[in-house]
Design an enzyme around this catalytic site. Structure first.
Site, PDB file in Angstrom:
ATOM      1  CE1 TYR A  99      42.166  25.129  36.770  1.00 25.33           C
ATOM      2  CE2 TYR A  99      42.451  23.803  38.986  1.00 25.33           C
ATOM      3  CZ  TYR A  99      41.864  23.830  37.505  1.00 25.33           C
ATOM      4  OH  TYR A  99      40.763  23.261  37.226  1.00 25.33           O
TER       5      TYR A  99
HETATM    6  P1  NAD Z   1      40.169  20.898  28.796  1.00 23.37           P
HETATM    7  O1  NAD Z   1      41.166  21.762  28.672  1.00 23.37           O
HETATM    8  O2  NAD Z   1      40.158  19.582  28.207  1.00 23.37           O
HETATM    9  O3  NAD Z   1      38.786  21.517  28.368  1.00 23.37           O
HETATM   10  C1  NAD Z   1      38.365  22.941  28.384  1.00 23.37           C
HETATM   11  C2  NAD Z   1      38.227  23.594  27.208  1.00 23.37           C
HETATM   12  O4  NAD Z   1      37.704  24.827  27.456  1.00 23.37           O
HETATM   13  C3  NAD Z   1      39.207  23.404  26.170  1.00 23.37           C
HETATM   14  O5  NAD Z   1      38.736  22.489  25.074  1.00 23.37           O
HETATM   15  C4  NAD Z   1      39.369  24.894  25.716  1.00 23.37           C
HETATM   16  O6  NAD Z   1      39.609  25.295  24.322  1.00 23.37           O
HETATM   17  C5  NAD Z   1      37.948  25.710  26.325  1.00 23.37           C
HETATM   18  N1  NAD Z   1      38.127  27.096  26.398  1.00 23.37           N
HETATM   19  C6  NAD Z   1      39.099  27.554  27.235  1.00 23.37           C
HETATM   20  N2  NAD Z   1      38.702  28.962  27.163  1.00 23.37           N
HETATM   21  C7  NAD Z   1      37.732  29.228  26.557  1.00 23.37           C
HETATM   22  C8  NAD Z   1      36.953  30.482  26.324  1.00 23.37           C
HETATM   23  N3  NAD Z   1      37.460  31.509  26.611  1.00 23.37           N
HETATM   24  N4  NAD Z   1      36.020  30.251  25.299  1.00 23.37           N
HETATM   25  C9  NAD Z   1      35.513  28.981  24.795  1.00 23.37           C
HETATM   26  N5  NAD Z   1      36.170  27.772  25.204  1.00 23.37           N
HETATM   27  C10 NAD Z   1      37.141  28.072  26.054  1.00 23.37           C
HETATM   28  O7  NAD Z   1      40.052  20.581  30.341  1.00 23.37           O
HETATM   29  P2  NAD Z   1      39.157  19.349  31.076  1.00 23.37           P
HETATM   30  O8  NAD Z   1      40.084  18.705  31.858  1.00 23.37           O
HETATM   31  O9  NAD Z   1      37.935  18.821  30.372  1.00 23.37           O
HETATM   32  O10 NAD Z   1      38.251  20.521  32.420  1.00 23.37           O
HETATM   33  C11 NAD Z   1      37.135  21.015  32.002  1.00 23.37           C
HETATM   34  C12 NAD Z   1      36.755  21.821  33.261  1.00 23.37           C
HETATM   35  O11 NAD Z   1      36.622  20.988  34.416  1.00 23.37           O
HETATM   36  C13 NAD Z   1      37.581  23.061  33.366  1.00 23.37           C
HETATM   37  O12 NAD Z   1      36.989  24.426  33.987  1.00 23.37           O
HETATM   38  C14 NAD Z   1      38.515  22.551  34.356  1.00 23.37           C
HETATM   39  O13 NAD Z   1      39.067  23.426  35.297  1.00 23.37           O
HETATM   40  C15 NAD Z   1      37.606  21.783  35.328  1.00 23.37           C
HETATM   41  N6  NAD Z   1      38.204  20.597  36.328  1.00 23.37           N
HETATM   42  C16 NAD Z   1      38.990  19.542  35.559  1.00 23.37           C
HETATM   43  C17 NAD Z   1      39.432  18.731  36.374  1.00 23.37           C
HETATM   44  C18 NAD Z   1      39.973  17.264  35.600  1.00 23.37           C
HETATM   45  O14 NAD Z   1      40.718  16.549  36.491  1.00 23.37           O
HETATM   46  N7  NAD Z   1      40.163  17.421  34.407  1.00 23.37           N
HETATM   47  C19 NAD Z   1      39.275  18.648  37.808  1.00 23.37           C
HETATM   48  C20 NAD Z   1      38.805  19.713  38.376  1.00 23.37           C
HETATM   49  C21 NAD Z   1      38.124  20.595  37.589  1.00 23.37           C
HETATM   50  C1  UGA Z   2      43.799  17.684  38.196  1.00 22.81           C
HETATM   51  C2  UGA Z   2      43.722  18.743  36.988  1.00 22.81           C
HETATM   52  O1  UGA Z   2      44.758  19.019  36.125  1.00 22.81           O
HETATM   53  C3  UGA Z   2      43.022  19.910  37.290  1.00 22.81           C
HETATM   54  O2  UGA Z   2      42.682  20.747  36.171  1.00 22.81           O
HETATM   55  C4  UGA Z   2      42.115  19.892  38.361  1.00 22.81           C
HETATM   56  O3  UGA Z   2      41.572  20.964  38.777  1.00 22.81           O
HETATM   57  C5  UGA Z   2      42.644  19.052  39.628  1.00 22.81           C
HETATM   58  O4  UGA Z   2      42.809  17.722  38.815  1.00 22.81           O
HETATM   59  C6  UGA Z   2      41.403  18.922  40.513  1.00 22.81           C
HETATM   60  O5  UGA Z   2      41.043  17.702  41.242  1.00 22.81           O
HETATM   61  O6  UGA Z   2      41.118  20.109  40.982  1.00 22.81           O
HETATM   62  P1  UGA Z   2      46.015  16.961  39.219  1.00 22.81           P
HETATM   63  O7  UGA Z   2      45.232  16.398  40.567  1.00 22.81           O
HETATM   64  O8  UGA Z   2      47.452  17.574  39.241  1.00 22.81           O
HETATM   65  O9  UGA Z   2      45.087  17.916  38.629  1.00 22.81           O
HETATM   66  O10 UGA Z   2      46.006  16.009  38.076  1.00 22.81           O
HETATM   67  P2  UGA Z   2      46.953  15.006  37.396  1.00 22.81           P
HETATM   68  O11 UGA Z   2      47.789  15.683  36.188  1.00 22.81           O
HETATM   69  O12 UGA Z   2      46.550  13.888  37.031  1.00 22.81           O
HETATM   70  O13 UGA Z   2      48.223  14.698  38.500  1.00 22.81           O
HETATM   71  C7  UGA Z   2      47.948  13.704  39.531  1.00 22.81           C
HETATM   72  C8  UGA Z   2      49.239  13.715  40.176  1.00 22.81           C
HETATM   73  O14 UGA Z   2      50.254  12.976  39.558  1.00 22.81           O
HETATM   74  C9  UGA Z   2      49.771  14.920  40.989  1.00 22.81           C
HETATM   75  O15 UGA Z   2      50.078  14.699  42.349  1.00 22.81           O
HETATM   76  C10 UGA Z   2      50.941  15.309  40.039  1.00 22.81           C
HETATM   77  O16 UGA Z   2      51.971  15.857  40.790  1.00 22.81           O
HETATM   78  C11 UGA Z   2      51.287  13.842  39.509  1.00 22.81           C
HETATM   79  N1  UGA Z   2      52.041  13.874  38.382  1.00 22.81           N
HETATM   80  C12 UGA Z   2      51.313  14.318  37.187  1.00 22.81           C
HETATM   81  C13 UGA Z   2      53.266  13.380  38.171  1.00 22.81           C
HETATM   82  O17 UGA Z   2      54.040  12.891  39.362  1.00 22.81           O
HETATM   83  N2  UGA Z   2      53.830  13.015  36.962  1.00 22.81           N
HETATM   84  C14 UGA Z   2      53.182  13.726  35.792  1.00 22.81           C
HETATM   85  O18 UGA Z   2      53.680  13.744  34.408  1.00 22.81           O
HETATM   86  C15 UGA Z   2      52.194  14.375  36.218  1.00 22.81           C
END
Ligand code: NAD
Ligand code: UGA
Length: 315
Positions: free
Chosen positions: A151
């Site tokens: 990823y």
């Molecule tokens: P999310 O899955 O809730 O939202 C992403 C959306 O993109 C989804 O609703 C999905 O249907 C849509 N999508 C995927 N492929 C597509 C396509 N080809 N065309 C149109 N729509 C499409 O995820 P999120 O947690 O809201 O994350 C949003 C963005 O932020 C992502 O790019 C993710 O990599 C990035 N990000 C998220 C986190 C986090 O902690 N949530 C951290 C770091 C980066």
């Molecule tokens: C999150 C998002 O899911 C990614 O899309 C994003 O890119 C990433 O943050 C980021 O900061 O870049 P992650 O940190 O794994 O990834 O977020 P969580 O799913 O909230 O997990 C946080 C921690 O909890 C991780 O260490 C994971 O191993 C742990 N975890 C998660 C558990 O122990 N149990 C669970 O059921 C889920």
């Protein structure tokens, strides 16, 4: 401003779309409602803003839709949040979903934005996962990115693409490295939504590994504030900026805060660690402070309380 928000049915994209509309901006919201998690959760996200003045939602896939036509609707700013998230699921055959959504779709949108030539800003959702097992903490943007998951590789590729359209074509891009975002509408596969749902129901929580892994958890409203500031800023901005919440805590410490916030006892199982999960994230957000005046405002306990209220209201 008229914004194109991609991924607008997702967690961060729907929160951003609602904020922009509440501020009086126009939003062309696009999402393909991918099957990564339940469609009803995504349609509920869209319904939280689709009736507001200035909102248009289109169900379409960025890899195939006519992007030139979408942009020529007078778009000033693109917020590109669509993507295939989730670190732990990016191994094996599913990697193709990640390259399609995170690399191919980003390249297609950048090409169309370059042809359009009228954007004030192209904002890309990058990730703390580009750092991998970072050498120093808090990690700054100048540290060599070394992703630790497939990823992370795709998010870094997308980030590099935004940078090279900026360098070659003067597209005003900015990539924000989000650090584990949480709050209302968080995805169902992410830790806090899982933990808080389990707290509410009494179901067991699975912790991957020892629970001593540390994350710089960031509240979604704070992330959205930085995104809107970047869309409105008339200044040239750095190509890459960290957005980290300032609350670097271990998963075990999070469980203590959840006990306090929810008033519930938790049933906790420790299971095997998962490949791709890093030991620690922690970002230095001083570049976002000097460039945008942005700093996180929400403490972990306050953010968890708001996340828990959302869980209780939607279960
Ligand atoms: P999310 O899955 O809730 O939202 C992403 C959306 O993109 C989804 O609703 C999905 O249907 C849509 N999508 C995927 N492929 C597509 C396509 N080809 N065309 C149109 N729509 C499409 O995820 P999120 O947690 O809201 O994350 C949003 C963005 O932020 C992502 O790019 C993710 O990599 C990035 N990000 C998220 C986190 C986090 O902690 N949530 C951290 C770091 C980066
Ligand atoms: C999150 C998002 O899911 C990614 O899309 C994003 O890119 C990433 O943050 C980021 O900061 O870049 P992650 O940190 O794994 O990834 O977020 P969580 O799913 O909230 O997990 C946080 C921690 O909890 C991780 O260490 C994971 O191993 C742990 N975890 C998660 C558990 O122990 N149990 C669970 O059921 C889920």
């Amino acid at each position: 401003m008229k914004a194109l928000v991609t991924g607008a049915a997702g967690f961060v994209g729907s929160t951003l779309s609602r904020r922009l509309l509440e501020q009086g901006h126009g939003v062309l919201a696009i999402d393909n409602l991918s099957s990564y998690y339940d469609r009803p959760l995504k349609t509920r996200n869209v319904e939280s803003y689709s009736a507001l003045p200035g909102a248009t939602f289109i169900e379409a896939d960025l890899n195939t839709v006519d992007l030139d036509a979408l942009l020529s609707d007078g778009i000033d700013v693109v917020f590109h949040l669509a993507g295939q998230p989730g670190i732990r699921g990016s191994w094996g055959q599913d990697f193709a979903l990640y390259t399609r959504a995170n690399v191919d779709a980003t390249q297609r949108l950048l090409e169309a934005s370059m042809r359009y030539g009228k954007l004030q800003r192209f904002v890309y959702a990058s990730s703390s996962s580009v750092y991998g097992q970072a050498e120093t903490y808090p990690t700054t943007e100048t540290m060599l990115p070394q992703p630790f998951s497939p990823y992370g590789v795709t998010k870094l590729a997308g980030e590099h693409l935004t940078g090279l359209y900026r360098a070659n074509y003067d597209l005003p891009t900015v990539a924000f490295r989000f650090f584990t975002v949480y709050g209302p509408a968080q995805r169902p596969d992410m830790a806090f939504t899982r933990f808080l749902r389990a707290a509410a129901s009494g179901a067991p929580i699975s912790i991957y590994g020892t629970g001593e892994q540390v994350r710089d958890f960031t509240f979604v409203d704070d992330v959205v504030s930085a995104l809107t500031l970047s869309g409105q800023s008339p200044k040239a901005l750095p190509p890459v900026m960290n957005l980290s919440g300032g609350s670097s805590v271990s998963v075990n410490e999070v469980l203590d805060t959840i006990r306090d916030v929810s008033g519930k006892n938790l049933v906790v199982d420790y299971v095997d660690a998962v490949k791709g999960d890093v030991t620690r994230t922690g970002g230095d957000s001083s570049l976002a402070l000097t460039s945008l005046g942005w700093a996180p405002q929400t403490s972990l306990s306050e953010g968890l309380k708001r996340h828990f209220d959302w869980i209780l209201a939607t279960q």
